[in-house]
Design a protein around this motif. Structure first.
Motif, PDB file in Angstrom:
ATOM      1  N   VAL A 200       0.847  -1.198   0.000  1.00  0.00           N
ATOM      2  CA  VAL A 200       0.000   0.000   0.000  1.00  0.00           C
ATOM      3  C   VAL A 200       0.880   1.246   0.000  1.00  0.00           C
ATOM      4  CG1 VAL A 200      -1.703   1.306   1.342  1.00  0.00           C
ATOM      5  CG2 VAL A 200      -1.939  -1.151   1.081  1.00  0.00           C
ATOM      6  N   LEU A 201       0.455   2.235  -0.763  1.00  0.00           N
ATOM      7  CA  LEU A 201       1.179   3.499  -0.880  1.00  0.00           C
ATOM      8  C   LEU A 201       0.622   4.482   0.149  1.00  0.00           C
ATOM      9  CD1 LEU A 201       3.137   5.186  -2.701  1.00  0.00           C
ATOM     10  CD2 LEU A 201       1.118   5.846  -4.016  1.00  0.00           C
ATOM     11  N   ARG A 202       1.510   5.059   0.964  1.00  0.00           N
ATOM     12  CA  ARG A 202       1.007   6.035   1.941  1.00  0.00           C
ATOM     13  C   ARG A 202       1.870   7.286   1.870  1.00  0.00           C
ATOM     14  NH1 ARG A 202      -1.520   1.546   4.899  1.00  0.00           N
ATOM     15  NH2 ARG A 202      -3.677   2.102   4.502  1.00  0.00           N
ATOM     16  N   PRO A 203       1.271   8.442   2.191  1.00  0.00           N
ATOM     17  CA  PRO A 203       2.007   9.698   2.040  1.00  0.00           C
ATOM     18  C   PRO A 203       3.056   9.867   3.135  1.00  0.00           C
ATOM     19  CG  PRO A 203      -0.108  10.110   3.058  1.00  0.00           C
ATOM     20  CD  PRO A 203      -0.096   8.656   2.714  1.00  0.00           C
ATOM     21  N   GLU A 204       4.075  10.626   2.826  1.00  0.00           N
ATOM     22  CA  GLU A 204       5.103  10.925   3.806  1.00  0.00           C
ATOM     23  C   GLU A 204       4.572  11.977   4.782  1.00  0.00           C
ATOM     24  OE1 GLU A 204       9.511  12.538   3.418  1.00  0.00           O
ATOM     25  OE2 GLU A 204       8.902  11.272   1.729  1.00  0.00           O
ATOM     26  N   HIS A 205       3.868  12.961   4.249  1.00  0.00           N
ATOM     27  CA  HIS A 205       3.336  14.033   5.084  1.00  0.00           C
ATOM     28  C   HIS A 205       2.018  13.601   5.709  1.00  0.00           C
ATOM     29  CE1 HIS A 205       5.795  17.450   3.028  1.00  0.00           C
ATOM     30  NE2 HIS A 205       6.541  16.490   3.519  1.00  0.00           N
ATOM     31  N   ALA A 206       1.854  13.979   6.957  1.00  0.00           N
ATOM     32  CA  ALA A 206       0.695  13.521   7.706  1.00  0.00           C
ATOM     33  C   ALA A 206      -0.615  13.853   6.986  1.00  0.00           C
ATOM     34  CB  ALA A 206       0.719  14.163   9.091  1.00  0.00           C
ATOM     35  N   ARG A 207      -1.369  12.820   6.726  1.00  0.00           N
ATOM     36  CA  ARG A 207      -2.745  12.967   6.217  1.00  0.00           C
ATOM     37  C   ARG A 207      -2.849  13.690   4.884  1.00  0.00           C
ATOM     38  NH1 ARG A 207      -5.526  13.716  12.188  1.00  0.00           N
ATOM     39  NH2 ARG A 207      -4.384  11.933  13.004  1.00  0.00           N
ATOM     40  N   ALA A 208      -1.801  13.673   4.096  1.00  0.00           N
ATOM     41  CA  ALA A 208      -1.874  14.285   2.762  1.00  0.00           C
ATOM     42  C   ALA A 208      -2.853  13.491   1.899  1.00  0.00           C
ATOM     43  CB  ALA A 208      -0.487  14.292   2.143  1.00  0.00           C
ATOM     44  N   LYS A 209      -3.444  14.185   0.923  1.00  0.00           N
ATOM     45  CA  LYS A 209      -4.410  13.527   0.026  1.00  0.00           C
ATOM     46  C   LYS A 209      -3.729  13.224  -1.313  1.00  0.00           C
ATOM     47  CE  LYS A 209      -8.497  14.633   2.309  1.00  0.00           C
ATOM     48  NZ  LYS A 209      -7.817  14.755   3.582  1.00  0.00           N
ATOM     49  N   PHE A 233      -6.466   6.076  -0.952  1.00  0.00           N
ATOM     50  CA  PHE A 233      -5.944   4.726  -0.713  1.00  0.00           C
ATOM     51  C   PHE A 233      -5.469   4.156  -2.041  1.00  0.00           C
ATOM     52  CE2 PHE A 233      -6.445   0.112  -0.752  1.00  0.00           C
ATOM     53  CZ  PHE A 233      -5.745  -0.257   0.397  1.00  0.00           C
ATOM     54  N   ALA A 234      -4.212   3.756  -2.105  1.00  0.00           N
ATOM     55  CA  ALA A 234      -3.690   3.184  -3.347  1.00  0.00           C
ATOM     56  C   ALA A 234      -2.738   2.054  -3.010  1.00  0.00           C
ATOM     57  CB  ALA A 234      -2.958   4.246  -4.153  1.00  0.00           C
ATOM     58  N   GLY A 235      -2.717   1.044  -3.875  1.00  0.00           N
ATOM     59  CA  GLY A 235      -1.819  -0.082  -3.624  1.00  0.00           C
ATOM     60  C   GLY A 235      -1.643  -0.916  -4.878  1.00  0.00           C
ATOM     61  N   VAL A 236      -0.776  -1.905  -4.745  1.00  0.00           N
ATOM     62  CA  VAL A 236      -0.489  -2.788  -5.871  1.00  0.00           C
ATOM     63  C   VAL A 236      -0.636  -4.239  -5.433  1.00  0.00           C
ATOM     64  CG1 VAL A 236       1.128  -1.191  -6.967  1.00  0.00           C
ATOM     65  CG2 VAL A 236       1.983  -2.825  -5.277  1.00  0.00           C
ATOM     66  N   VAL A 237      -0.944  -5.088  -6.412  1.00  0.00           N
ATOM     67  CA  VAL A 237      -0.959  -6.530  -6.178  1.00  0.00           C
ATOM     68  C   VAL A 237      -0.087  -7.157  -7.264  1.00  0.00           C
ATOM     69  CG1 VAL A 237      -2.383  -8.610  -6.019  1.00  0.00           C
ATOM     70  CG2 VAL A 237      -3.316  -6.399  -5.281  1.00  0.00           C
ATOM     71  N   ALA A 238       0.797  -8.067  -6.844  1.00  0.00           N
ATOM     72  CA  ALA A 238       1.702  -8.687  -7.811  1.00  0.00           C
ATOM     73  C   ALA A 238       1.893 -10.160  -7.471  1.00  0.00           C
ATOM     74  CB  ALA A 238       3.047  -7.964  -7.799  1.00  0.00           C
ATOM     75  N   GLU A 239       2.443 -10.872  -8.437  1.00  0.00           N
ATOM     76  CA  GLU A 239       2.649 -12.312  -8.251  1.00  0.00           C
ATOM     77  C   GLU A 239       3.662 -12.606  -7.144  1.00  0.00           C
ATOM     78  OE1 GLU A 239       1.284 -14.994  -9.568  1.00  0.00           O
ATOM     79  OE2 GLU A 239      -0.037 -14.003 -11.025  1.00  0.00           O
ATOM     80  N   THR A 240       4.678 -11.748  -7.024  1.00  0.00           N
ATOM     81  CA  THR A 240       5.712 -12.001  -6.015  1.00  0.00           C
ATOM     82  C   THR A 240       5.856 -10.783  -5.102  1.00  0.00           C
ATOM     83  OG1 THR A 240       7.477 -11.039  -7.336  1.00  0.00           O
ATOM     84  CG2 THR A 240       7.055 -13.394  -7.650  1.00  0.00           C
ATOM     85  N   GLU A 241       6.499 -11.017  -3.958  1.00  0.00           N
ATOM     86  CA  GLU A 241       6.725  -9.924  -3.020  1.00  0.00           C
ATOM     87  C   GLU A 241       7.695  -8.907  -3.639  1.00  0.00           C
ATOM     88  OE1 GLU A 241       7.814 -11.386   0.839  1.00  0.00           O
ATOM     89  OE2 GLU A 241       7.248  -9.489   1.797  1.00  0.00           O
ATOM     90  N   HIS A 242       8.692  -9.423  -4.326  1.00  0.00           N
ATOM     91  CA  HIS A 242       9.656  -8.551  -4.990  1.00  0.00           C
ATOM     92  C   HIS A 242       8.947  -7.688  -6.045  1.00  0.00           C
ATOM     93  CE1 HIS A 242      13.425  -7.213  -6.677  1.00  0.00           C
ATOM     94  NE2 HIS A 242      13.067  -7.654  -7.882  1.00  0.00           N
ATOM     95  N   GLY A 243       8.047  -8.314  -6.801  1.00  0.00           N
ATOM     96  CA  GLY A 243       7.291  -7.576  -7.811  1.00  0.00           C
ATOM     97  C   GLY A 243       6.425  -6.491  -7.176  1.00  0.00           C
ATOM     98  N   ALA A 244       5.803  -6.827  -6.043  1.00  0.00           N
ATOM     99  CA  ALA A 244       4.945  -5.847  -5.360  1.00  0.00           C
ATOM    100  C   ALA A 244       5.780  -4.656  -4.879  1.00  0.00           C
ATOM    101  CB  ALA A 244       4.217  -6.506  -4.193  1.00  0.00           C
ATOM    102  N   GLU A 245       6.959  -4.937  -4.342  1.00  0.00           N
ATOM    103  CA  GLU A 245       7.857  -3.859  -3.879  1.00  0.00           C
ATOM    104  C   GLU A 245       8.276  -2.981  -5.060  1.00  0.00           C
ATOM    105  OE1 GLU A 245       9.120  -2.906  -0.973  1.00  0.00           O
ATOM    106  OE2 GLU A 245       8.486  -4.493   0.399  1.00  0.00           O
ATOM    107  N   THR A 246       8.640  -3.617  -6.165  1.00  0.00           N
ATOM    108  CA  THR A 246       9.088  -2.866  -7.336  1.00  0.00           C
ATOM    109  C   THR A 246       7.950  -1.989  -7.862  1.00  0.00           C
ATOM    110  OG1 THR A 246      10.454  -4.794  -7.859  1.00  0.00           O
ATOM    111  CG2 THR A 246      10.266  -3.118  -9.571  1.00  0.00           C
ATOM    112  N   ALA A 247       6.755  -2.554  -7.936  1.00  0.00           N
ATOM    113  CA  ALA A 247       5.615  -1.788  -8.436  1.00  0.00           C
ATOM    114  C   ALA A 247       5.269  -0.637  -7.496  1.00  0.00           C
ATOM    115  CB  ALA A 247       4.406  -2.715  -8.609  1.00  0.00           C
ATOM    116  N   LEU A 248       5.400  -0.894  -6.202  1.00  0.00           N
ATOM    117  CA  LEU A 248       5.104   0.170  -5.235  1.00  0.00           C
ATOM    118  C   LEU A 248       6.075   1.341  -5.403  1.00  0.00           C
ATOM    119  CD1 LEU A 248       3.440   1.036  -2.662  1.00  0.00           C
ATOM    120  CD2 LEU A 248       5.389   0.202  -1.352  1.00  0.00           C
TER     121      LEU A 248
END
Lengths: 713, 156
Positions: A200-209, A233-248
């Motif tokens: 899941v992608l989350r903002p660095e700054h508190a509560r940013a949209k 709310f945004a995120g990625v789903v991938a076949e592998t954990e490495h793929g999910a990290e790369t996509a994120l």
């Protein structure tokens, strides 16, 4: 008409059993010689599963190895709310003891009928029921004949303490071998068939949209299954954990965020806390029974503690799998039913469509991100075509997006008479609430719920009522015999930094404040701090832990330069475990804690070594909080997002810890997990004063804080 | 895809993967070895420690290429419940953990220590474990367990 004595109140079932009375919910026998015991409480690294197995095996007269502990699940388990507040032994333990005692009777009855022997002539040994003339049967043989689909009855008498052979004795924890041989026991290590990985992608700054999301480079990642977006709310789903990290990582580069919401000044928390809108409650008031002496003078002090991170060694993790309109969730949440309630609110589904099953996570010290990541997994898994999705947070996320233990400012005013005796005491707390757990409000408490296109309002933390131990006000009512007091709690109604339950809630802060103030008054009077406390305590068990710790630490050791000794005492929630701690510290470049000596009274200690382990662990964690820990932030974002910026105590810095358990087999058992934090915190602060002659009233006690305190004094 | 060969817990391995990926990622993802745990991904907590050659390293910041032709030992290769390593026996005897998430990495740091220093002092054990974090506060039990294992190994 003659007056009748009031009828004795009818016996009641233990609370967890009253809420889940059907006996078969708690235990079942197999024909193959096993007992499946199914508590609603969960293993969070505290050894509870073993202690509960001990209680069950003892009451049933079976070997511990016959007990199979069933992990909590909304599909099968009793609903025992949340595993928190050091209540598992009290709630689950009492319920199981009662249920097992009753089940034992039911089987004895059945055996008596079948064998044609009086019930009193029968005995049970490791599940085999035998009587005169060598007649015998067993739980296993009778398992199919006896139905436990019946409600527990009040008034059952469990075994007396002296006839217990397991409870009260140290046995090896049943979960430990898996963990030492690297077998996949943690949720992080479980693989489901066809499992995908999400991030899941989350903002660095508190509560940013999330304003804009360019998806093309993430789309190009090999093995990408889905990019999910719903509002912020945004995120990625991938076949592998490495793929999910790369996509994120690719997705992060394509994200544009709004400004966040401002954060307070980390260097002036007390002013911030006291300036916020708040809800004020008088927690306790005691009025002097007789007119006392006149107030000669009043001492006013302020104590603070910072926001504290859970900082579990593992980032939170969950798995979820959809089948049509139903979803199955695997989680290390402390409360499977409570999480289910919140998931139902977010998903707008009936709770029956959701199954939440517990799997062990790393050490849990309160409401961390376990529940948040479960919703993340559920939301991402919607786009996985029926395959399970595993989501794991990053270290950075764990350190910035999970709820924190709330910062506190505590003011104490003590009125002294002409002899320097305390005649009045006022204690005021300013803090955010210490609880925003899922499943208890009309709105969800889960992070992603606040980020959706149609978001739920951000929950502002509240405090549990005093009857449940309170929140920010936990342990704020003095245990000492002061003639009068007034305790007030100001709970903030704004919450720029997310807070919820962390070990002891407000207990650590309040015990630190009370015990520091007491120490200061004793020192001014030139009175020994141990003697001063004993003189103001009427409760024998309180006196006993203080005396035991003092004796063991050879109170008070001779004065040496650079070395200090201090004491702290508390009874957790004022109703739970008694604990006294004596700290020996050394002041050099930094403060180091050399030794902690503790005495504890938890009533009946079911697994004494387990109690010692919990107290030791609590003492070391408290030392870490006191010496090092403070969530860092600037006006835009949390900055303590790694172990470098949020250091905890290391092996070379850990004090020796000695623990004495005062066994009280006839007293109801209470939990041990939170008893040490307050007393240890105060003991260290008081030892710093003993060594340096300076009171540090703002945690953590670092070199800088000591210099500031010296300059002020 | 280039391949990297190394020995994992005594068995020859050939892995087809980008050699810049982390050893942890390969162990957990491609090889299904879940004993080493992810904790921080930055080499700061030691939960993923494995032994490469004779040194304990954090697998999360060890690139795959760097273990080419080397011996890699994970907790799965340390001992089994039938034939436990003295450290595993000692950790059970001392009940030296609470949650246990950090313990697989700690055992690897301790095993590497005992290999190069079979009779460490308590201070040396603490030094060897200083880059392993434990949040539950089981440190003292762990140190006792390592010393106990050393004694047992010395007694043969």
């Amino acid at each position: 008409m003659s007056q009748q004595a009031p009828a004795p109140s009818p016996p009641a079932l233990p609370v967890s059993l009253a809420a889940n009375p059907k006996l078969s919910t708690w235990l079942k026998f197999s024909r193959s010689g096993q007992v499946m015991v199914s508590p609603g409480k969960v293993e969070i690294g505290q050894g509870i599963v073993t202690a509960l197995a001990q209680i069950a095996a003892d009451e049933l007269d079976i070997d511990l190895s016959r007990v199979q502990m069933i992990r909590a699940s909304t599909a099968v388990s009793p609903n025992e709310g949340v595993t928190s507040g050091s209540l598992s032994i009290q709630q689950s333990g009492r319920a199981l003891r009662h249920a097992c005692a009753e089940v034992r009777q039911i089987f004895l009855q059945q055996a008596a009928e079948r064998l044609g022997v009086g019930i009193d002539a029968l005995g049970i040994e490791d599940g085999t029921i035998s009587g005169p003339g060598n007649v015998r049967t067993s739980y296993w043989e009778l398992a199919d004949e006896v139905s436990l689909d019946r409600d527990a009855t009040p008034g059952i008498k469990p075994k007396i303490a002296t006839s217990r052979t397991l409870a009260g004795h140290s046995v090896q924890r049943i979960d430990i071998p898996d963990k030492l041989f690297g077998r996949p026991r943690f949720i992080h290590d479980r693989a489901l068939a066809g499992m995908l990985h999400g991030r899941v992608l989350r903002p660095e700054h508190a509560r940013a949209k999330l304003r804009e999301l360019k998806e093309d480079s993430a789309q190009a990642v090999a093995g990408l299954v889905a990019i999910v977006r719903d509002g912020s709310f945004a995120g990625v789903v991938a076949e592998t954990e490495h793929g999910a990290e790369t996509a994120l990582n690719a997705l992060r580069k394509g994200a544009t965020w709004s400004d966040g919401e401002p954060l307070p000044d980390e260097d002036d928390l007390a002013s911030f806390l006291k300036a916020q809108p708040c809800e004020s409650t008088v927690i306790g008031r005691k009025t002097a029974t007789a007119p006392g002496a006149a107030v000669a003078r009043t001492i006013r002090r302020q104590y603070t503690r910072p926001y504290i991170a859970h900082a579990s060694i593992a980032p939170s993790c969950a798995m979820a799998q959809w089948a049509g309109e139903r979803v199955h969730v695997w989680t290390h949440s402390q409360g499977v039913y409570l999480l289910r309630t919140d998931l139902a609110l977010v998903l707008k589904l009936p709770v029956e469509n959701i199954t939440v099953e517990h799997l062990e996570g790393a050490g849990c010290y309160g409401h961390n991100a376990a529940d948040d990541v479960a919703l993340d997994a559920v939301l991402l898994a919607k786009y996985a075509g029926g395959r399970p999705v595993r989501v794991q947070w990053s270290r950075q996320g764990e350190m910035s997006d999970a709820p924190f233990g709330a910062a506190m400012a505590i003011g104490i005013e003590a009125d002294l008479d002409a002899q320097g005796e305390i005649i009045g005491w006022r204690h005021s707390i300013w803090s955010n609430g210490h609880a925003a757990r899922p499943g208890r409000a009309a709105q969800p408490a889960l992070l992603a719920a606040f980020e959706l296109e149609n978001p739920f309002p951000r929950m502002v933390s509240t405090n549990p009522p005093q009857a449940n131990g309170g929140g920010g006000d936990r342990n704020s009512i003095p245990l000492y015999d002061f003639p009068s007091w007034r305790i007030e709690s100001h709970r903030l109604t704004t919450m720029p930094i997310r807070t919820s339950a962390l070990r002891t809630l407000g207990g650590q802060g309040n015990v630190f404040a009370i015990e520091s103030m007491l120490d200061e008054i004793a020192a001014e009077r030139g009175e020994d701090p141990v003697a001063f406390r004993l003189r103001h305590l009427r409760d024998q068990r309180a006196q006993d832990v203080i005396r035991a710790a003092a004796t063991r630490a050879r109170w008070k050791p001779e004065k040496q330069p650079g070395i200090g000794h201090g004491i702290g005492f508390g009874r957790y929630k004022n109703t739970g475990a008694y604990c006294a701690a004596i700290a020996e510290i050394e002041s050099a470049e930094e403060i180091s804690v050399r030794k902690l000596t503790l005495a504890v009274d938890v009533g009946e200690a079911i697994n004494p070594d387990g109690v010692i382990n919990q107290i030791e662990g609590g003492a070391i964690q408290a030392a870490s909080w006191v010496l090092k820990e403070r969530v860092r932030f600037d006006r835009e974002r949390i900055t303590s997002t790694s172990w470098t910026e949020y250091p905890i105590l290391r092996f070379s810095e850990v004090p020796d810890v000695e623990v004495e358990v005062i066994q009280r087999p006839d007293m109801d058992p209470v939990g041990a997990g939170e008893a040490a934090h307050g007393p240890v915190t105060a003991a260290i602060a008081n030892a710093v004063f003993d060594a340096l002659g300076v009171r540090v009233r703002d945690l953590p006690i670092t070199r800088d804080r000591i210099i500031t305190a010296m300059e002020l004094s | 895809m280039p391949s990297v060969r190394f020995r994992l817990n005594g068995a020859e391995m050939e892995v087809d993967a980008d050699p810049d990926r982390s050893l942890l990622d390969i162990l957990r993802g491609q090889l299904g070895m879940t004993g080493p745990h992810f904790g921080c991904g930055a080499g700061e907590c030691g939960a993923c420690n494995v032994i490469v050659g004779d040194r304990a390293v954090s697998a999360c910041d060890t690139p795959l290429w760097s273990v080419a032709d080397k011996d890699v030992t994970t907790i799965e290769g340390l001992g089994t419940s039938e034939r436990p390593h003295p450290l595993q026996r000692a950790f059970i005897a001392e009940q030296a953990l609470q949650c246990g998430y950090c313990v697989s990495g700690i055992l690897m740091s301790a095993a590497a220590l005992l290999k190069r220093n079979p009779s460490p002092t308590s201070r040396e054990v603490k030094q060897a474990l200083d880059h392993n974090l434990c949040r539950c506060g089981s440190h003292n039990r762990m140190v006792r367990a390592v010393l106990r294992a050393a004694e047992e190994m010395a007694a043969g």
